[in-house]
Motif scaffolding. Structure first.
Motif, PDB file in Angstrom:
ATOM      1  N   ARG A  57       0.838  -1.198   0.000  1.00  0.00           N
ATOM      2  CA  ARG A  57       0.000   0.000   0.000  1.00  0.00           C
ATOM      3  C   ARG A  57       0.872   1.247   0.000  1.00  0.00           C
ATOM      4  O   ARG A  57       2.002   1.249   0.489  1.00  0.00           O
ATOM      5  N   SER A  58       0.329   2.321  -0.562  1.00  0.00           N
ATOM      6  CA  SER A  58       1.028   3.596  -0.527  1.00  0.00           C
ATOM      7  C   SER A  58       1.167   4.049   0.918  1.00  0.00           C
ATOM      8  O   SER A  58       0.257   3.870   1.738  1.00  0.00           O
ATOM      9  N   ALA A  59       2.325   4.625   1.227  1.00  0.00           N
ATOM     10  CA  ALA A  59       2.594   5.012   2.610  1.00  0.00           C
ATOM     11  C   ALA A  59       3.310   6.356   2.639  1.00  0.00           C
ATOM     12  O   ALA A  59       3.902   6.790   1.646  1.00  0.00           O
ATOM     13  N   CYS A  60       3.262   7.007   3.796  1.00  0.00           N
ATOM     14  CA  CYS A  60       3.956   8.275   3.999  1.00  0.00           C
ATOM     15  C   CYS A  60       5.465   8.042   3.880  1.00  0.00           C
ATOM     16  O   CYS A  60       6.005   7.083   4.434  1.00  0.00           O
ATOM     17  N   ASP A  61       6.139   8.934   3.181  1.00  0.00           N
ATOM     18  CA  ASP A  61       7.580   8.807   3.014  1.00  0.00           C
ATOM     19  C   ASP A  61       8.334   9.047   4.316  1.00  0.00           C
ATOM     20  O   ASP A  61       9.482   8.604   4.465  1.00  0.00           O
ATOM     21  N   SER A  62       7.717   9.750   5.271  1.00  0.00           N
ATOM     22  CA  SER A  62       8.397  10.090   6.529  1.00  0.00           C
ATOM     23  C   SER A  62       8.173   9.041   7.615  1.00  0.00           C
ATOM     24  O   SER A  62       9.120   8.545   8.224  1.00  0.00           O
ATOM     25  N   CYS A  63       6.895   8.681   7.871  1.00  0.00           N
ATOM     26  CA  CYS A  63       6.591   7.764   8.979  1.00  0.00           C
ATOM     27  C   CYS A  63       6.165   6.379   8.528  1.00  0.00           C
ATOM     28  O   CYS A  63       5.936   5.498   9.350  1.00  0.00           O
ATOM     29  N   ASN A  64       6.015   6.201   7.225  1.00  0.00           N
ATOM     30  CA  ASN A  64       5.667   4.901   6.625  1.00  0.00           C
ATOM     31  C   ASN A  64       4.259   4.440   6.992  1.00  0.00           C
ATOM     32  O   ASN A  64       3.935   3.255   6.874  1.00  0.00           O
ATOM     33  N   LYS A  65       3.405   5.367   7.420  1.00  0.00           N
ATOM     34  CA  LYS A  65       2.021   5.020   7.721  1.00  0.00           C
ATOM     35  C   LYS A  65       1.265   4.769   6.422  1.00  0.00           C
ATOM     36  O   LYS A  65       1.350   5.545   5.472  1.00  0.00           O
ATOM     37  N   ALA A  66       0.513   3.671   6.374  1.00  0.00           N
ATOM     38  CA  ALA A  66      -0.279   3.348   5.192  1.00  0.00           C
ATOM     39  C   ALA A  66      -1.336   4.431   4.968  1.00  0.00           C
ATOM     40  O   ALA A  66      -1.986   4.891   5.916  1.00  0.00           O
ATOM     41  N   LEU A  67      -1.483   4.839   3.726  1.00  0.00           N
ATOM     42  CA  LEU A  67      -2.416   5.914   3.392  1.00  0.00           C
ATOM     43  C   LEU A  67      -3.763   5.337   2.995  1.00  0.00           C
ATOM     44  O   LEU A  67      -3.850   4.317   2.314  1.00  0.00           O
ATOM     45  N   ARG A  68      -4.821   6.019   3.406  1.00  0.00           N
ATOM     46  CA  ARG A  68      -6.175   5.604   3.059  1.00  0.00           C
ATOM     47  C   ARG A  68      -6.569   6.183   1.707  1.00  0.00           C
ATOM     48  O   ARG A  68      -5.904   7.063   1.171  1.00  0.00           O
ATOM     49  N   ALA A  69      -7.692   5.689   1.192  1.00  0.00           N
ATOM     50  CA  ALA A  69      -8.122   6.083  -0.156  1.00  0.00           C
ATOM     51  C   ALA A  69      -8.310   7.594  -0.265  1.00  0.00           C
ATOM     52  O   ALA A  69      -7.922   8.213  -1.262  1.00  0.00           O
ATOM     53  N   HIS A  70      -8.891   8.219   0.779  1.00  0.00           N
ATOM     54  CA  HIS A  70      -9.148   9.659   0.701  1.00  0.00           C
ATOM     55  C   HIS A  70      -7.863  10.489   0.797  1.00  0.00           C
ATOM     56  O   HIS A  70      -7.888  11.699   0.554  1.00  0.00           O
ATOM     57  N   GLU A  71      -6.749   9.850   1.166  1.00  0.00           N
ATOM     58  CA  GLU A  71      -5.473  10.553   1.222  1.00  0.00           C
ATOM     59  C   GLU A  71      -4.665  10.385  -0.063  1.00  0.00           C
ATOM     60  O   GLU A  71      -3.546  10.887  -0.154  1.00  0.00           O
ATOM     61  N   LEU A  72      -5.255   9.697  -1.039  1.00  0.00           N
ATOM     62  CA  LEU A  72      -4.545   9.409  -2.283  1.00  0.00           C
ATOM     63  C   LEU A  72      -5.186  10.060  -3.502  1.00  0.00           C
ATOM     64  O   LEU A  72      -4.796   9.762  -4.629  1.00  0.00           O
ATOM     65  N   VAL A  73      -6.142  10.943  -3.284  1.00  0.00           N
ATOM     66  CA  VAL A  73      -6.781  11.627  -4.407  1.00  0.00           C
ATOM     67  C   VAL A  73      -5.791  12.644  -4.976  1.00  0.00           C
ATOM     68  O   VAL A  73      -5.340  13.543  -4.254  1.00  0.00           O
ATOM     69  N   PRO A  74      -5.422  12.507  -6.245  1.00  0.00           N
ATOM     70  CA  PRO A  74      -4.403  13.408  -6.817  1.00  0.00           C
ATOM     71  C   PRO A  74      -4.763  14.878  -6.627  1.00  0.00           C
ATOM     72  O   PRO A  74      -5.908  15.282  -6.833  1.00  0.00           O
ATOM     73  N   LEU A  75      -3.773  15.661  -6.250  1.00  0.00           N
ATOM     74  CA  LEU A  75      -3.854  17.116  -6.037  1.00  0.00           C
ATOM     75  C   LEU A  75      -4.788  17.489  -4.880  1.00  0.00           C
ATOM     76  O   LEU A  75      -4.408  18.258  -3.995  1.00  0.00           O
ATOM     77  N   LEU A  76      -6.016  16.953  -4.851  1.00  0.00           N
ATOM     78  CA  LEU A  76      -6.983  17.353  -3.836  1.00  0.00           C
ATOM     79  C   LEU A  76      -6.500  16.982  -2.438  1.00  0.00           C
ATOM     80  O   LEU A  76      -6.571  17.802  -1.510  1.00  0.00           O
ATOM     81  N   SER A  77      -6.010  15.756  -2.270  1.00  0.00           N
ATOM     82  CA  SER A  77      -5.520  15.342  -0.949  1.00  0.00           C
ATOM     83  C   SER A  77      -4.350  16.203  -0.504  1.00  0.00           C
ATOM     84  O   SER A  77      -4.262  16.605   0.660  1.00  0.00           O
ATOM     85  N   TYR A  78      -3.458  16.511  -1.425  1.00  0.00           N
ATOM     86  CA  TYR A  78      -2.299  17.357  -1.099  1.00  0.00           C
ATOM     87  C   TYR A  78      -2.757  18.734  -0.640  1.00  0.00           C
ATOM     88  O   TYR A  78      -2.235  19.289   0.338  1.00  0.00           O
ATOM     89  N   ALA A  79      -3.734  19.292  -1.351  1.00  0.00           N
ATOM     90  CA  ALA A  79      -4.222  20.626  -1.003  1.00  0.00           C
ATOM     91  C   ALA A  79      -4.931  20.623   0.354  1.00  0.00           C
ATOM     92  O   ALA A  79      -4.698  21.512   1.190  1.00  0.00           O
ATOM     93  N   LEU A  80      -5.800  19.644   0.594  1.00  0.00           N
ATOM     94  CA  LEU A  80      -6.548  19.594   1.848  1.00  0.00           C
ATOM     95  C   LEU A  80      -5.631  19.344   3.045  1.00  0.00           C
ATOM     96  O   LEU A  80      -5.891  19.826   4.149  1.00  0.00           O
ATOM     97  N   GLN A  81      -4.563  18.582   2.813  1.00  0.00           N
ATOM     98  CA  GLN A  81      -3.622  18.282   3.903  1.00  0.00           C
ATOM     99  C   GLN A  81      -2.500  19.320   3.990  1.00  0.00           C
ATOM    100  O   GLN A  81      -1.594  19.180   4.803  1.00  0.00           O
TER     101      GLN A  81
END
Length: 247
Positions: A38-62
């Motif tokens: 699964r996709s994970a955070c590059d810093s803490c290696n936490k697995a990312l959920r579907a709503h954290e993987l929406v291109p551009l939108l997730s980056y902007a909201l976070q």
């Protein structure tokens, strides 16, 4: 399908492919697969959920940070997603239909190669071969002619292979990687021999402009610093495809 729908669909596909490409560029040079796990955070290696993987939108909201650890999300993610979006929309606008799909595939393959070369000075044989093979398949349906494509592949490879050999002979060290010649061959297969010189010239100008900008900003590059030629070629090659369709 109406013409306006092609750039919309290709733009959405471009966002998805750009997101995958960003992950590929970060994982593959380290020997990790972008397809497994699964996709994970590059810093803490936490697995990312579907709503954290929406291109551009997730980056902007976070706000460009991981929700779990607060670590910064690599700027390559939104940058590559935007590039994938632009490639898809441009191809769909210029050539609404299957030729636009082919052009978008060309652009996305270039994007993957550009991202890997920028991240690790690496142009994998698997991707340069995919670029060449896709160009050969494209030749069954769209111009340029087969003679022009084959000539473009041969001349493109020989030109940079000769430049690599000459530099190594004169300077006694590597100046170009072997992947650059293979990538340029793939570009030649897509665009034809007649577009090789403009693409190489444009890539050189972009490289010189970047080096000049670095010098003006006070971050002058050292004598051992290198510019990723594959990235420069990719930036020049996709607009050349657009130009070939009359843009």
């Amino acid at each position: 399908m109406p013409d306006w729908l092609w750039p919309l669909l290709l733009g959405i596909l471009g966002l998805v492919f750009g997101s995958f490409t960003a992950t590929l560029a970060l994982r593959w040079p380290e020997g990790r697969s972008a397809l497994q796990g699964r996709s994970a955070c590059d810093s803490c290696n936490k697995a990312l959920r579907a709503h954290e993987l929406v291109p551009l939108l997730s980056y902007a909201l976070q706000r460009g940070r991981c929700r779990a650890c607060g670590g910064s999300i690599h700027p390559g993610h939104p940058g590559t997603e935007i590039a994938g979006l632009v490639i898809g929309v441009a191809a769909g606008l210029v050539a609404p239909g299957w030729e636009g799909v082919a052009g978008a595939i060309f652009g996305w393959l270039l994007l993957a190669l550009a991202a890997l070369d920028l991240a690790a000075f690496w142009l994998p044989n698997a991707l340069t071969a995919a670029l060449a093979l896709a160009g050969l398949i494209d030749g069954f349906f769209f111009p340029p002619t087969w003679i022009d494509r084959i000539a473009g592949g041969v001349i493109g490879y020989c030109l940079l292979a000769l430049a690599r050999f000459t530099y190594r002979y004169i300077r006694g060290r590597e100046g170009l990687g072997g992947g650059d010649a293979k990538m340029f061959a793939g570009i030649g297969i897509w665009l034809g021999a007649s577009m090789l010189a403009p693409v190489l010239l444009a890539a050189s100008i972009i490289g010189l402009a970047f080096a000049l900008a670095m010098r003006i900003s006070g971050r002058e590059m050292g004598m051992t610093s290198r510019l990723p030629l594959g990235t420069l070629l990719a930036i020049a090659a996709f607009p050349a495809w657009l130009y070939g369709l009359g843009i």
